[in-house]
Design a protein around this motif. Structure first.
Motif, PDB file in Angstrom:
ATOM      1  N   MET A  23      -9.318 -10.553  -3.703  1.00 32.26           N
ATOM      2  CA  MET A  23      -8.821  -9.219  -3.587  1.00 32.26           C
ATOM      3  C   MET A  23      -7.338  -9.221  -3.252  1.00 32.26           C
ATOM      4  O   MET A  23      -6.605  -8.377  -3.741  1.00 32.26           O
ATOM      5  CB  MET A  23      -9.589  -8.444  -2.512  1.00 32.26           C
ATOM      6  N   GLU A  24      -6.925 -10.175  -2.424  1.00 28.09           N
ATOM      7  CA  GLU A  24      -5.516 -10.239  -2.053  1.00 28.09           C
ATOM      8  C   GLU A  24      -4.640 -10.402  -3.288  1.00 28.09           C
ATOM      9  O   GLU A  24      -3.627  -9.714  -3.441  1.00 28.09           O
ATOM     10  CB  GLU A  24      -5.280 -11.399  -1.081  1.00 28.09           C
ATOM     11  N   VAL A  25      -5.035 -11.282  -4.182  1.00 27.47           N
ATOM     12  CA  VAL A  25      -4.247 -11.543  -5.388  1.00 27.47           C
ATOM     13  C   VAL A  25      -4.238 -10.315  -6.294  1.00 27.47           C
ATOM     14  O   VAL A  25      -3.192  -9.922  -6.823  1.00 27.47           O
ATOM     15  CB  VAL A  25      -4.793 -12.780  -6.136  1.00 27.47           C
ATOM     16  N   LEU A  26      -5.380  -9.682  -6.460  1.00 25.32           N
ATOM     17  CA  LEU A  26      -5.475  -8.494  -7.311  1.00 25.32           C
ATOM     18  C   LEU A  26      -4.594  -7.363  -6.797  1.00 25.32           C
ATOM     19  O   LEU A  26      -3.802  -6.783  -7.544  1.00 25.32           O
ATOM     20  CB  LEU A  26      -6.932  -8.020  -7.397  1.00 25.32           C
ATOM     21  N   PHE A  27      -4.704  -7.050  -5.514  1.00 26.34           N
ATOM     22  CA  PHE A  27      -3.915  -5.945  -4.969  1.00 26.34           C
ATOM     23  C   PHE A  27      -2.436  -6.301  -4.848  1.00 26.34           C
ATOM     24  O   PHE A  27      -1.570  -5.434  -4.961  1.00 26.34           O
ATOM     25  CB  PHE A  27      -4.492  -5.475  -3.645  1.00 26.34           C
ATOM     26  N   ASN A  28      -2.138  -7.576  -4.643  1.00 30.03           N
ATOM     27  CA  ASN A  28      -0.740  -8.002  -4.635  1.00 30.03           C
ATOM     28  C   ASN A  28      -0.134  -7.841  -6.030  1.00 30.03           C
ATOM     29  O   ASN A  28       1.005  -7.398  -6.180  1.00 30.03           O
ATOM     30  CB  ASN A  28      -0.632  -9.448  -4.157  1.00 30.03           C
ATOM     31  N   PHE A  29      -0.906  -8.191  -7.057  1.00 27.90           N
ATOM     32  CA  PHE A  29      -0.447  -8.012  -8.430  1.00 27.90           C
ATOM     33  C   PHE A  29      -0.222  -6.532  -8.736  1.00 27.90           C
ATOM     34  O   PHE A  29       0.778  -6.158  -9.348  1.00 27.90           O
ATOM     35  CB  PHE A  29      -1.461  -8.615  -9.406  1.00 27.90           C
ATOM     36  N   MET A  30      -1.138  -5.679  -8.305  1.00 30.20           N
ATOM     37  CA  MET A  30      -0.981  -4.250  -8.563  1.00 30.20           C
ATOM     38  C   MET A  30       0.225  -3.676  -7.821  1.00 30.20           C
ATOM     39  O   MET A  30       0.911  -2.798  -8.334  1.00 30.20           O
ATOM     40  CB  MET A  30      -2.272  -3.509  -8.223  1.00 30.20           C
ATOM     41  N   GLN A  31       0.518  -4.188  -6.648  1.00 30.43           N
ATOM     42  CA  GLN A  31       1.711  -3.758  -5.925  1.00 30.43           C
ATOM     43  C   GLN A  31       2.970  -4.213  -6.670  1.00 30.43           C
ATOM     44  O   GLN A  31       3.948  -3.477  -6.761  1.00 30.43           O
ATOM     45  CB  GLN A  31       1.690  -4.322  -4.503  1.00 30.43           C
ATOM     46  N   ASP A  50     -16.037  12.224  -4.146  1.00 34.36           N
ATOM     47  CA  ASP A  50     -16.202  10.767  -4.070  1.00 34.36           C
ATOM     48  C   ASP A  50     -15.104  10.052  -4.843  1.00 34.36           C
ATOM     49  O   ASP A  50     -14.604   9.010  -4.414  1.00 34.36           O
ATOM     50  CB  ASP A  50     -17.569  10.349  -4.592  1.00 34.36           C
ATOM     51  N   ASN A  51     -14.731  10.587  -5.992  1.00 32.54           N
ATOM     52  CA  ASN A  51     -13.643   9.989  -6.769  1.00 32.54           C
ATOM     53  C   ASN A  51     -12.329  10.060  -6.015  1.00 32.54           C
ATOM     54  O   ASN A  51     -11.554   9.103  -6.007  1.00 32.54           O
ATOM     55  CB  ASN A  51     -13.499  10.685  -8.123  1.00 32.54           C
ATOM     56  N   LEU A  52     -12.053  11.191  -5.376  1.00 32.45           N
ATOM     57  CA  LEU A  52     -10.797  11.338  -4.637  1.00 32.45           C
ATOM     58  C   LEU A  52     -10.744  10.384  -3.450  1.00 32.45           C
ATOM     59  O   LEU A  52      -9.700   9.800  -3.164  1.00 32.45           O
ATOM     60  CB  LEU A  52     -10.620  12.784  -4.178  1.00 32.45           C
ATOM     61  N   LEU A  53     -11.861  10.210  -2.775  1.00 36.72           N
ATOM     62  CA  LEU A  53     -11.904   9.259  -1.659  1.00 36.72           C
ATOM     63  C   LEU A  53     -11.727   7.828  -2.140  1.00 36.72           C
ATOM     64  O   LEU A  53     -11.054   7.022  -1.491  1.00 36.72           O
ATOM     65  CB  LEU A  53     -13.218   9.403  -0.893  1.00 36.72           C
ATOM     66  N   ALA A  54     -12.310   7.502  -3.279  1.00 39.03           N
ATOM     67  CA  ALA A  54     -12.159   6.159  -3.842  1.00 39.03           C
ATOM     68  C   ALA A  54     -10.703   5.900  -4.222  1.00 39.03           C
ATOM     69  O   ALA A  54     -10.179   4.811  -3.987  1.00 39.03           O
ATOM     70  CB  ALA A  54     -13.068   5.988  -5.053  1.00 39.03           C
ATOM     71  N   ILE A  55     -10.048   6.901  -4.805  1.00 34.44           N
ATOM     72  CA  ILE A  55      -8.631   6.758  -5.180  1.00 34.44           C
ATOM     73  C   ILE A  55      -7.786   6.520  -3.942  1.00 34.44           C
ATOM     74  O   ILE A  55      -6.921   5.642  -3.925  1.00 34.44           O
ATOM     75  CB  ILE A  55      -8.153   7.990  -5.962  1.00 34.44           C
ATOM     76  N   GLU A  56      -8.032   7.273  -2.879  1.00 29.16           N
ATOM     77  CA  GLU A  56      -7.261   7.092  -1.647  1.00 29.16           C
ATOM     78  C   GLU A  56      -7.519   5.723  -1.020  1.00 29.16           C
ATOM     79  O   GLU A  56      -6.602   5.097  -0.483  1.00 29.16           O
ATOM     80  CB  GLU A  56      -7.572   8.207  -0.649  1.00 29.16           C
ATOM     81  N   ILE A  65      -3.855  -1.148  -1.992  1.00 34.31           N
ATOM     82  CA  ILE A  65      -2.667  -1.639  -2.698  1.00 34.31           C
ATOM     83  C   ILE A  65      -1.451  -1.569  -1.786  1.00 34.31           C
ATOM     84  O   ILE A  65      -0.700  -2.535  -1.652  1.00 34.31           O
ATOM     85  CB  ILE A  65      -2.409  -0.840  -3.985  1.00 34.31           C
ATOM     86  N   GLU A  66      -1.257  -0.426  -1.153  1.00 36.70           N
ATOM     87  CA  GLU A  66      -0.044  -0.199  -0.370  1.00 36.70           C
ATOM     88  C   GLU A  66       0.019  -1.076   0.879  1.00 36.70           C
ATOM     89  O   GLU A  66       1.079  -1.573   1.252  1.00 36.70           O
ATOM     90  CB  GLU A  66       0.039   1.275   0.024  1.00 36.70           C
ATOM     91  N   TYR A  67      -1.105  -1.298   1.545  1.00 38.49           N
ATOM     92  CA  TYR A  67      -1.121  -2.051   2.804  1.00 38.49           C
ATOM     93  C   TYR A  67      -1.766  -3.427   2.653  1.00 38.49           C
ATOM     94  O   TYR A  67      -2.246  -4.008   3.628  1.00 38.49           O
ATOM     95  CB  TYR A  67      -1.838  -1.243   3.881  1.00 38.49           C
ATOM     96  N   ASN A  68      -1.756  -3.962   1.442  1.00 31.73           N
ATOM     97  CA  ASN A  68      -2.375  -5.255   1.165  1.00 31.73           C
ATOM     98  C   ASN A  68      -1.815  -6.365   2.049  1.00 31.73           C
ATOM     99  O   ASN A  68      -2.555  -7.189   2.574  1.00 31.73           O
ATOM    100  CB  ASN A  68      -2.196  -5.609  -0.312  1.00 31.73           C
ATOM    101  N   GLU A  69      -0.522  -6.361   2.224  1.00 29.81           N
ATOM    102  CA  GLU A  69       0.125  -7.407   3.011  1.00 29.81           C
ATOM    103  C   GLU A  69      -0.398  -7.443   4.446  1.00 29.81           C
ATOM    104  O   GLU A  69      -0.652  -8.497   5.005  1.00 29.81           O
ATOM    105  CB  GLU A  69       1.636  -7.142   3.028  1.00 29.81           C
ATOM    106  N   TYR A  70      -0.580  -6.265   5.042  1.00 23.17           N
ATOM    107  CA  TYR A  70      -1.042  -6.194   6.429  1.00 23.17           C
ATOM    108  C   TYR A  70      -2.525  -6.519   6.564  1.00 23.17           C
ATOM    109  O   TYR A  70      -2.954  -7.082   7.556  1.00 23.17           O
ATOM    110  CB  TYR A  70      -0.774  -4.795   6.998  1.00 23.17           C
ATOM    111  N   MET A  71      -3.306  -6.169   5.556  1.00 23.99           N
ATOM    112  CA  MET A  71      -4.745  -6.421   5.623  1.00 23.99           C
ATOM    113  C   MET A  71      -5.073  -7.898   5.425  1.00 23.99           C
ATOM    114  O   MET A  71      -6.148  -8.346   5.816  1.00 23.99           O
ATOM    115  CB  MET A  71      -5.478  -5.576   4.591  1.00 23.99           C
ATOM    116  N   CYS A  72      -4.165  -8.649   4.834  1.00 25.05           N
ATOM    117  CA  CYS A  72      -4.425 -10.061   4.568  1.00 25.05           C
ATOM    118  C   CYS A  72      -3.851 -10.975   5.634  1.00 25.05           C
ATOM    119  O   CYS A  72      -3.958 -12.199   5.523  1.00 25.05           O
ATOM    120  CB  CYS A  72      -3.867 -10.434   3.193  1.00 25.05           C
ATOM    121  N   GLU A  73      -3.259 -10.402   6.672  1.00 25.09           N
ATOM    122  CA  GLU A  73      -2.728 -11.221   7.747  1.00 25.09           C
ATOM    123  C   GLU A  73      -3.865 -11.806   8.572  1.00 25.09           C
ATOM    124  O   GLU A  73      -4.894 -11.161   8.779  1.00 25.09           O
ATOM    125  CB  GLU A  73      -1.830 -10.394   8.671  1.00 25.09           C
TER     126      GLU A  73
END
Length: 79
Positions: free
Chosen positions: A1-9, A50-56, A62-70
């Motif tokens: 997941m880290e690689v995927l979300f880092n790529f999307m960022q 449900d779609n709106l919550l999934a998007i958020e 994506i936006e906080y990927n760096e902090y979640m992978c620490e």
């Protein structure tokens, strides 16, 4: 997941380079496109809320990927 979300960022960093170049795929648009593929209930008809919550949720991933992978070190936990 880290690689995927880092790529999307990284992809979103090219969203608005200048007036003539760049794509429209910022973090929110990427989340809108990817959320149904990442977070789904396995049903065809999903309520709009449900779609709106999934998007958020995907937007935050994506936006906080760096902090979640620490990974906290033991010394920071002992303090």
């Amino acid at each position: 997941m880290e690689v995927l979300f880092n790529f999307m960022q990284w992809v979103s960093s090219f969203s608005h380079i200048d007036e003539e170049s760049g794509s429209k795929m910022d973090v929110h648009n990427l989340a809108t496109v990817m959320a149904p593929n990442i977070l789904h209930l396995g049903k065809r008809d999903v309520p709009l809320d449900d779609n709106l919550l999934a998007i958020e949720a995907v937007h935050s991933l994506i936006e906080y990927n760096e902090y979640m992978c620490e990974v906290n070190t033991l010394s920071s936990l002992v303090q």
